[in-house]
Design an enzyme around this catalytic site. Structure first.
Site, PDB file in Angstrom:
ATOM      1  N   GLU A  40       2.035   1.900  -3.415  1.00 29.62           N
ATOM      2  CA  GLU A  40       0.935   2.471  -4.226  1.00 29.62           C
ATOM      3  C   GLU A  40       0.923   4.004  -4.082  1.00 29.62           C
ATOM      4  O   GLU A  40       0.810   4.730  -5.068  1.00 29.62           O
ATOM      5  CB  GLU A  40      -0.391   1.855  -3.787  1.00 29.62           C
ATOM      6  N   HIS A  41       1.065   4.494  -2.848  1.00 25.89           N
ATOM      7  CA  HIS A  41       1.145   5.951  -2.647  1.00 25.89           C
ATOM      8  C   HIS A  41       2.342   6.545  -3.384  1.00 25.89           C
ATOM      9  O   HIS A  41       2.253   7.602  -3.998  1.00 25.89           O
ATOM     10  CB  HIS A  41       1.288   6.271  -1.156  1.00 25.89           C
TER      11      HIS A  41
ATOM     12  N   GLU B 222      -3.312   8.096   7.484  1.00 25.34           N
ATOM     13  CA  GLU B 222      -4.395   7.303   6.882  1.00 25.34           C
ATOM     14  C   GLU B 222      -4.816   6.178   7.833  1.00 25.34           C
ATOM     15  O   GLU B 222      -5.994   5.924   8.048  1.00 25.34           O
ATOM     16  CB  GLU B 222      -3.947   6.719   5.540  1.00 25.34           C
TER      17      GLU B 222
ATOM     18  N   HIS C 200       0.824  -1.201   0.000  1.00 28.50           N
ATOM     19  CA  HIS C 200       0.000   0.000   0.000  1.00 28.50           C
ATOM     20  C   HIS C 200       0.868   1.265   0.000  1.00 28.50           C
ATOM     21  O   HIS C 200       0.569   2.238  -0.694  1.00 28.50           O
ATOM     22  CB  HIS C 200      -0.919  -0.034   1.221  1.00 28.50           C
TER      23      HIS C 200
END
Lengths: 451, 437
Positions: A73-74, A150, A70
């Site tokens: 992905e950022h 997040e 993840h």
């Protein structure tokens, strides 16, 4: 009226049944470097959805590096050898488009929604960042703060989400599905630029990706653009085989309890490990999909909704859910949120009672007919959403299914009989293989006089 | 060098002509109007029906009546009890959804072409002849109360409720449409029947339809579905005065993060300066990852997962609002940054390049909205509640393109007032206390 409880059940959102359509608007091709492509034609509006799905997700992470899929992905929105940091999204936005990305246990996906004559530009940029991202230490450090925020927003601020992490960890003793996609906070804090780049170099390659284009395009146009932009990319030669540790047989029921002062409406959630949809073999998953509808699909007409919410007024909310689209073993879940004044033990007994009831009394034929009608209608309604169709294929192919399996799915659902459902239910509902979680408010504090 | 070429390529390419959205204005024999976009390629129809008035018209002591009433329309109607009603919808694969908002109540209907008449009859029963069965009323009331209990422990809900209460005291906008535990507990079936007669009226209805149906087929359908509803005989609710000054209101909540909702007065949709304001919002915090606030608060400093602003231009009041979440030890820094960016935009406006990019985004994104029967039906209904005409679609992008840098500067000075921003902070933020700036 079920939406009043949406906030309480946010973390438990259940995907709607949306079988893909078996029609000739869907075509496929493969480039020489291994990139698979699926084209879904829909000429109603001059819009296109461009998606790139990598066959890698959180369950493929190295031990101790939870959250790296993840995090990467950022970081793909930072720069490349040809683009500045942030330029990707700025360019999409300057075209009136929208873009985003998502990471699951089994896949990482990137998408843009733009006017259809912008498809080539999207491919050019997406191909660029498949092999050529450039990351500075500063960018990585700042973005690590963003993913920690997040996590704070989505998980640490939500008792439902924290409870979900604990339940999932209890469900999967050995398989990495037990580790949260966003990562454990203490491991996220230690993720480095090198961790991200190592993961990137291995898994971001044309022979580990599927291109999906849906909208106002022809397969020939898509193929020509894909050859031009994705064709020159080098594959990863030594791509690791995708095998994960599997679960040992579960021989004892698991039970966990969590109390949090932010909880307003306590509930019980029971899950069982369940088979997922397998390529060429979707019958068991189809039966479990219908079982979830029969048990807890509709508040007014499902077994749990009708009996517990309506007739007996013992539950504020009930649900049964099963999502068969996963690479490895998935779960079947049952939830009861009792009415105020009833205990979670009573709510758990209600769940067991409903399971016993369906095994003993079978399924109402009219209810089964109605569910099948809705399955057929979902094929028609599902055609209205470009993004929804593209996503259906993307999730399927990154979970070990083929385009043919997606096309066959409505027929697999159609073929399910009462006997199939009950047989699947008997295999599923083994008390020794259950995981039951209680989420509640803390008990009221003891008064000083009592101490 | 490739980067530069890429950017030029992007800017020079003209946008493909907008898809023709061919709106037919259909007036039924009985005088009910609907906007229709025929789309024959998929055998179903999407309808979006909205009634102006909405939950605003609850009396203060009956707050929540409209919301509870809308939740009960599917719980038994005509000859059917709630279970029979749900079974009938499932057997037809007809999807009916009811919703209540401040300014409107709305109904969406989706049906297969082959089940058109039966689907319309089913919805007609719910609109004209809901049962309000006492058992169903109690069950749904319990659900609403459970929802209120959840909201009371949800930091985002607490923030929204707090800001609304401070901004619009004494007006319906100042309290949640769901009501309070006290008002909901006190609602009677008679209250629900009154809310029903008031909220669903044929002279305040707008209808958007998209899909597999012709104007000739739609006219009689409208009369059958809506023609027997009553007309409105109440007094519409007046405008809401905005009564909140600049400052900070901290609401203690046990969480590692603070939820921050902020804003001041906004601008009406029919104001001549609305489009400059929309472009200002786009550059400041309305866009995706590229807005000034996203850049400063997220991309450069990692203080939040996301920050956004929006123009909340409702029927009876306007606000310019924004929201983010931030760890308790970073909230004060993030708030200071928001105020700085607000003041900078008010004083300097934006650059030519920023304005051009924002215009390309807004004009380019607009045609992409018209994608899918359900989305188009919803746009058609929304345009009518705003009082727009069908030709708005063809001229809207010209109005965006006509905005100049001078317009931006003038409207920024008029609209953006960093000292008037009020921040509601729900959490346990370090170094922040309630009070004025």
């Amino acid at each position: 009226m079920r939406n009043v409880l949406k906030a309480a059940c946010l973390a438990l959102t259940i995907p709607a049944m949306s079988p893909a359509v078996a029609d000739d608007s869907v075509t496929t091709f493969t480039l020489d470097n291994g990139l698979e492509a699926i084209v879904i034609e829909d000429r109603r509006a001059p819009v296109v959805v461009h998606m790139l799905w990598y066959d890698v997700g959180a369950a493929d992470e190295p031990l101790g590096k939870s959250g790296i899929a993840h995090f990467l992905e950022h970081l793909l929105f930072k720069g490349t050898d040809d683009m500045e940091a942030g330029e990707f999204s700025r360019t999409v936005e300057a075209q009136g488009g929208t873009d985003n990305a998502f990471t699951s246990q089994d896949y990482t996906g990137y998408f843009q929604r733009v006017a259809s004559d912008r498809l080539g530009l999207m491919m050019k940029m997406e191909a660029d960042r498949m092999r050529d991202i450039i990351l500075t230490e500063d960018e990585v450090a700042t973005e690590r703060q963003v993913i920690l925020e997040e996590r704070a927003q989505r998980t640490d601020s939500s008792p439902n989400a924290l409870f979900g992490e604990m339940r999932t960890a209890a469900q999967y003793l050995n398989h990495p599905y037990g580790i949260p996609i966003i990562g454990w906070r203490h491991e996220m804090e230690g993720l480095t630029r090198e961790d991200a780049l190592a993961f990137y170099r291995t898994y971001y390659a044309p022979n580990n990706a599927t291109l999906i284009v849906a909208g106002d395009v022809t397969p020939e146009e898509v193929r020509a653009l894909a050859e031009e932009h994705y064709g020159p990319l080098e594959p990863t030669i030594d791509l690791p085989e995708r095998t994960r540790p599997s679960e040992p047989p579960q021989i004892s029921a698991r039970h966990l309890e969590m109390a949090d002062e932010r909880v307003s409406n306590p509930y019980v959630l029971r899950t069982y490990l369940a088979p997922e949809r397998d390529a060429g073999d979707q019958a068991e998953a189809a039966a479990l999909t219908i079982l979830a509808e029969v048990l807890g699909g509709s508040s007014a007409t499902s077994l749990m909704g009708r009996v517990l919410e309506q007739e007996e007024s013992v539950a504020l909310y009930t649900s049964a859910f099963y999502d068969g689209v996963q690479l490895d073993d998935t779960t079947f879940g049952l939830l009861v949120m009792p009415t105020p004044g009833r205990s979670l033990e009573e709510a758990e007994a209600d769940i067991d009672r409903m399971i016993d009831s369906i095994l003993e009394n079978g399924i109402d034929a009219a209810q089964l007919d109605r569910i099948k009608t809705q399955v057929r209608a979902a094929e028609i309604y599902g055609r209205d959403s470009l993004q929804g169709r593209a996503r259906t294929y993307g999730v399927a192919v990154t979970s070990g299914l083929t385009v043919q399996d997606v096309a066959d799915w409505p027929r697999a659902l159609e073929a399910v009989t009462e006997d199939d459902i009950l047989a699947a239910a008997r295999r599923l509902f083994d008390p020794a293989r259950s995981v039951t979680g209680y989420l509640s408010k803390p008990a009221p504090a003891t008064s000083e006089a009592d101490q | 060098m490739i980067r530069l070429i890429l950017a030029l390529f992007a800017l020079m390419m003209p946008l493909k002509a907008m898809a023709a959205v061919d709106i037919q204005v259909v007036t039924s024999p009985g005088g009910i109007t609907a906007w229709l976009v025929e789309e024959r390629s998929i055998p179903f129809v999407a309808m979006d029906i909205r009634f102006n008035g909405g939950a605003n018209e609850d009396a203060p002591e009956k707050r929540g009546a409209t919301y509870l009433m809308m939740g009960l329309l599917e719980e038994g109607a005509g000859e059917r009890n709630n279970q029979e009603y749900a079974e009938a919808a499932e057997a037809l694969a007809t999807v009916i959804e009811f919703d209540a908002n401040s300014d409107t109540v709305s109904v969406s209907l989706q049906f297969l072409t082959e089940n058109r008449d039966a689907s319309v009859n089913l919805l007609r029963d719910a609109l004209l002849d809901p049962t309000f069965d006492p058992v169903a009323v109690e069950r749904v009331r319990e659900q609403v109360l459970a929802g209120l209990a959840a909201d009371a422990r949800d930091p985002e809900e607490i923030a929204g409720k707090t800001l609304a209460g401070l901004a619009f005291p004494g007006h319906p906008y100042g309290t949640p449409i769901e009501g309070s535990p006290e008002t909901v507990a006190a609602l009677s079936i008679d209250d629900l029947r009154q809310a029903h007669a008031r909220a669903l009226t044929r002279d305040r209805v707008v209808v958007g339809v998209t899909g597999d149906i012709s104007a000739e087929e739609l006219g009689p359908l409208l009369d059958h579905l809506l023609g027997d509803l009553p007309t409105f005989d109440g007094v519409p609710v007046g405008r809401a005065d905005y009564r909140l000054g600049g400052g900070i209101t901290v609401v203690d909540f046990p969480s590692p993060q603070s939820v921050v909702l902020f804003g001041h007065e906004g601008i009406a949709f029919d104001d001549p300066d609305y489009f400059p304001a929309a472009l200002l919002n786009q550059v400041l915090g309305g866009g995706g990852f590229a807005s000034r606030l996203m850049t400063e608060v997220r991309e450069k400093r990692g203080l939040t997962y996301g920050i956004g602003t929006y123009l909340a231009s409702n029927d009876l009041a306007e606000q310019f609002l924004g929201q983010f979440s931030s760890s308790n030890d970073k909230t004060a820094e993030a708030i200071a940054l928001v105020r700085e960016e607000w003041a900078r935009m008010a004083a300097e406006g934006m650059t030519e390049a920023e304005l051009d990019t924002a215009k390309t985004y807004m004009t380019g994104a607009y045609p992409l909205r018209f994608d899918g029967n359900s989305r188009i039906a919803s746009i058609l209904a929304g345009m009518q509640t705003l009082g727009l005409s069908p030709d708005y679609i063809a001229t809207r992008n010209d109005r965006v393109d006509a905005v100049t840098l001078d317009d931006i500067k003038r409207v920024a000075a008029r609209l953006l007032r960093s000292d008037d921003l009020h921040f509601v902070v729900v959490g346990q933020p370090n170094d922040l206390e309630s009070g004025s700036f």
